[in-house]
Design a protein around this motif. Structure first.
Motif, PDB file in Angstrom:
ATOM      1  N   ASP A 286     -11.097  -5.662 -28.759  1.00 19.58           N
ATOM      2  CA  ASP A 286     -10.378  -5.731 -27.497  1.00 19.58           C
ATOM      3  C   ASP A 286      -8.888  -5.879 -27.944  1.00 19.58           C
ATOM      4  OD1 ASP A 286      -8.963  -5.647 -25.202  1.00 19.58           O
ATOM      5  OD2 ASP A 286     -10.181  -7.275 -24.225  1.00 19.58           O
ATOM      6  N   PRO A 287      -7.979  -4.869 -27.806  1.00 20.52           N
ATOM      7  CA  PRO A 287      -6.582  -5.203 -28.126  1.00 20.52           C
ATOM      8  C   PRO A 287      -6.117  -6.431 -27.402  1.00 20.52           C
ATOM      9  CG  PRO A 287      -6.838  -2.881 -27.873  1.00 20.52           C
ATOM     10  CD  PRO A 287      -7.997  -3.592 -27.213  1.00 20.52           C
ATOM     11  N   ALA A 288      -6.266  -6.612 -26.327  1.00 15.04           N
ATOM     12  CA  ALA A 288      -5.754  -7.741 -25.537  1.00 15.04           C
ATOM     13  C   ALA A 288      -6.202  -9.023 -25.939  1.00 15.04           C
ATOM     14  CB  ALA A 288      -6.256  -7.360 -24.062  1.00 15.04           C
ATOM     15  N   GLU A 289      -7.361  -9.091 -26.843  1.00 15.88           N
ATOM     16  CA  GLU A 289      -7.813 -10.421 -27.574  1.00 15.88           C
ATOM     17  C   GLU A 289      -8.470  -9.900 -28.876  1.00 15.88           C
ATOM     18  OE1 GLU A 289     -11.294 -12.169 -25.419  1.00 15.88           O
ATOM     19  OE2 GLU A 289     -10.502 -14.067 -25.630  1.00 15.88           O
ATOM     20  N   ASP A 290      -7.356  -9.443 -29.627  1.00 18.36           N
ATOM     21  CA  ASP A 290      -7.711  -9.034 -30.952  1.00 18.36           C
ATOM     22  C   ASP A 290      -8.084 -10.235 -31.873  1.00 18.36           C
ATOM     23  OD1 ASP A 290      -7.935  -8.110 -33.599  1.00 18.36           O
ATOM     24  OD2 ASP A 290      -5.806  -7.082 -33.464  1.00 18.36           O
ATOM     25  N   PRO A 291      -9.254 -10.614 -32.460  1.00 19.03           N
ATOM     26  CA  PRO A 291      -9.420 -11.653 -33.264  1.00 19.03           C
ATOM     27  C   PRO A 291      -8.546 -11.763 -34.592  1.00 19.03           C
ATOM     28  CG  PRO A 291     -11.536 -10.861 -32.482  1.00 19.03           C
ATOM     29  CD  PRO A 291     -10.469  -9.792 -31.969  1.00 19.03           C
ATOM     30  N   TYR A 292      -8.253 -10.431 -35.314  1.00 19.32           N
ATOM     31  CA  TYR A 292      -7.557 -10.534 -36.397  1.00 19.32           C
ATOM     32  C   TYR A 292      -6.134 -10.838 -36.259  1.00 19.32           C
ATOM     33  CZ  TYR A 292     -11.163  -7.354 -38.044  1.00 19.32           C
ATOM     34  OH  TYR A 292     -12.431  -6.849 -38.407  1.00 19.32           O
ATOM     35  N   ALA A 293      -5.650 -10.570 -34.865  1.00 22.72           N
ATOM     36  CA  ALA A 293      -4.388 -11.175 -34.570  1.00 22.72           C
ATOM     37  C   ALA A 293      -4.280 -12.656 -34.305  1.00 22.72           C
ATOM     38  CB  ALA A 293      -3.744 -10.240 -33.323  1.00 22.72           C
ATOM     39  N   MET A 294      -5.171 -13.077 -33.437  1.00 21.63           N
ATOM     40  CA  MET A 294      -5.520 -14.671 -33.256  1.00 21.63           C
ATOM     41  C   MET A 294      -5.484 -15.349 -34.526  1.00 21.63           C
ATOM     42  SD  MET A 294      -7.799 -14.595 -29.849  1.00 21.63           S
ATOM     43  CE  MET A 294      -9.152 -13.782 -30.448  1.00 21.63           C
ATOM     44  N   GLU A 295      -6.263 -14.880 -35.636  1.00 25.37           N
ATOM     45  CA  GLU A 295      -6.075 -15.863 -36.832  1.00 25.37           C
ATOM     46  C   GLU A 295      -5.156 -15.786 -37.510  1.00 25.37           C
ATOM     47  OE1 GLU A 295      -8.600 -14.396 -40.078  1.00 25.37           O
ATOM     48  OE2 GLU A 295      -8.205 -12.427 -40.133  1.00 25.37           O
ATOM     49  N   LEU A 296      -4.240 -14.537 -37.461  1.00 25.93           N
ATOM     50  CA  LEU A 296      -3.060 -14.441 -38.428  1.00 25.93           C
ATOM     51  C   LEU A 296      -2.031 -15.113 -37.511  1.00 25.93           C
ATOM     52  CD1 LEU A 296      -3.221 -10.586 -39.149  1.00 25.93           C
ATOM     53  CD2 LEU A 296      -3.104 -12.416 -40.802  1.00 25.93           C
ATOM     54  N   ALA A 297      -1.912 -15.195 -36.372  1.00 27.15           N
ATOM     55  CA  ALA A 297      -1.069 -16.086 -35.646  1.00 27.15           C
ATOM     56  C   ALA A 297      -1.363 -17.344 -35.789  1.00 27.15           C
ATOM     57  CB  ALA A 297      -1.231 -15.769 -34.024  1.00 27.15           C
ATOM     58  N   ASP A 298      -2.562 -18.030 -35.840  1.00 32.54           N
ATOM     59  CA  ASP A 298      -2.960 -19.243 -36.439  1.00 32.54           C
ATOM     60  C   ASP A 298      -2.349 -19.647 -37.318  1.00 32.54           C
ATOM     61  OD1 ASP A 298      -3.850 -19.757 -33.768  1.00 32.54           O
ATOM     62  OD2 ASP A 298      -6.048 -19.763 -34.281  1.00 32.54           O
ATOM     63  N   PHE A 299      -2.752 -18.940 -38.380  1.00 34.39           N
ATOM     64  CA  PHE A 299      -2.396 -19.102 -40.028  1.00 34.39           C
ATOM     65  C   PHE A 299      -0.812 -19.248 -39.892  1.00 34.39           C
ATOM     66  CE2 PHE A 299      -6.109 -16.395 -41.628  1.00 34.39           C
ATOM     67  CZ  PHE A 299      -6.827 -17.488 -41.329  1.00 34.39           C
ATOM     68  N   VAL A 300       0.017 -18.557 -39.446  1.00 27.00           N
ATOM     69  CA  VAL A 300       1.447 -18.292 -39.579  1.00 27.00           C
ATOM     70  C   VAL A 300       2.017 -19.554 -38.660  1.00 27.00           C
ATOM     71  CG1 VAL A 300       3.598 -17.356 -38.544  1.00 27.00           C
ATOM     72  CG2 VAL A 300       1.814 -15.986 -39.884  1.00 27.00           C
ATOM     73  N   ALA A 301       1.155 -19.794 -37.681  1.00 27.62           N
ATOM     74  CA  ALA A 301       1.953 -21.249 -36.893  1.00 27.62           C
ATOM     75  C   ALA A 301       1.451 -22.318 -37.809  1.00 27.62           C
ATOM     76  CB  ALA A 301       0.832 -21.558 -35.795  1.00 27.62           C
TER      77      ALA A 301
END
Length: 340
Positions: A286-301
């Motif tokens: 789901d583009p609104a809840e993209d696991p790939y985007a979420m993991e990358l955001a957590d890594f960068v944070a």
């Protein structure tokens, strides 16, 4: 005169590799900064594919002609090259003083994986393996159910993952290079089994491969014995090209059970744009809840001093060790003990 503040420079993220999984990473990376891509093949095509999306979110995506050029230009590095060269590229990024995300597996061999963990620690740098299934909602829900005690003491865990055989690139089917279905596909569920049921002390595995070079089919079954006494059965299938990507699990403890089947879920419906299809070898998201985007955001944070993410470099090394133990069991026909 009122002093004017200096704008904060935009983060520059290096993406090394432009194959199929890169398409899953780029949307999330563009939300986090400007992206610089380097690959032996496909970098310019990837940049062109995502040029409009980059502009829409106020980012850029450009191409570096060499790895050295990319490492000079970027702040952090995301490695999505083929498995056989993960270790080589991660070492170069760490040597350049960059925090690193590496696609799974962290490395092909136990020795390389352990070496990368040690190099990052010695350099004071962060290294995270992209075990993205930990960010898929059904698996995060399972982890929460276990850690809160909702299922009681775990007894039997069953995981399965099926999809089309990745024939588009030859190295996937070469067990020496990729680790085959166990290391490339099933490592996700091997990691999840350890994440929810704890350390693994024994591994048994079998596999079969049939068909021909144009229509291969490969399946494997891996049995994990956890230190707690729980047993995990992990099944994987690379099938014909029309086979849809599906995942399932069923986990039973002393207080209850929890199950998931992607095939039984309603398909995701969204009006959000999806600039490029990943392909039939990866799950739809789901583009609104993209696991790939979420993991990358957590890594960068975490790179920026935020909370540590839900997977560590050490977790990535253990996943490699379990997968290689399974491959050793396949070769010997005997169970393999795994040291804690």
């Amino acid at each position: 005169m009122t002093p004017q503040s200096t704008p904060t420079p935009r983060r520059r993220i290096g993406l090394v590799g432009a194959g199929g999984i890169a398409v899953a990473h780029v949307p999330g990376l563009l939300r986090l900064g400007d992206v610089v891509v380097h690959s032996q093949d496909g970098a310019r095509a990837l940049a062109e594919t995502f040029a409009d999306e980059a502009a829409a979110v106020g980012s850029t995506i450009t191409v570096a002609d060499s790895l050295d050029e990319l490492l000079r230009e970027v702040d952090v590095v995301d490695v999505v090259v083929p498995t056989p060269v993960h270790a080589e590229v991660v070492r170069a990024a760490l040597a350049a003083g960059k925090h690193v995300v590496s696609e799974k597996p962290l490395a092909r061999t136990d020795a390389d994986a352990a070496d990368l963990v040690a190099r990052a620690a010695d350099a004071g740098l962060q290294l995270y393996p992209a075990h993205v299934v930990r960010w898929f909602p059904a698996y995060a829900r399972l982890h929460d159910a276990v850690t809160t005690g909702l299922l009681g003491d775990l007894a039997v865990l069953r995981f399965s993952r099926s999809g089309a055989f990745p024939t588009r690139v030859a190295w996937f089917g070469d067990r020496t290079q990729s680790g085959g279905i166990v290391m490339d596909q099933m490592i996700h569920d091997l990691d999840i089994a350890r994440w929810v049921a704890g350390e693994v002390v024994r591994v048994s595995a079998v596999t079969v491969r049939t068909g021909d070079d144009e229509h291969p089919v490969e399946a494997a079954h891996v049995l994990l014995t956890h230190a707690s006494g729980a047993i995990s059965h992990v099944a994987g299938l690379w099938g014909p090209q029309h086979l849809a990507f599906t995942t399932e699990y069923s986990v039973t403890g002393t207080l209850g059970s929890l199950s998931h089947s992607s095939a039984a879920e309603e398909p995701v419906r969204s009006d959000l744009a999806s600039p490029a299809e990943v392909d039939g070898f990866l799950p739809a998201v789901d583009p609104a809840e993209d696991p790939y985007a979420m993991e990358l955001a957590d890594f960068v944070a975490a790179f920026d001093g935020g909370p540590l993410p839900r997977v560590t470099a050490a977790d990535g090394a253990v996943a490699v060790r379990i997968a290689n133990a399974a491959l050793a069991s396949i070769e010997s026909g005997q169970p393999v003990e795994v040291s804690l």
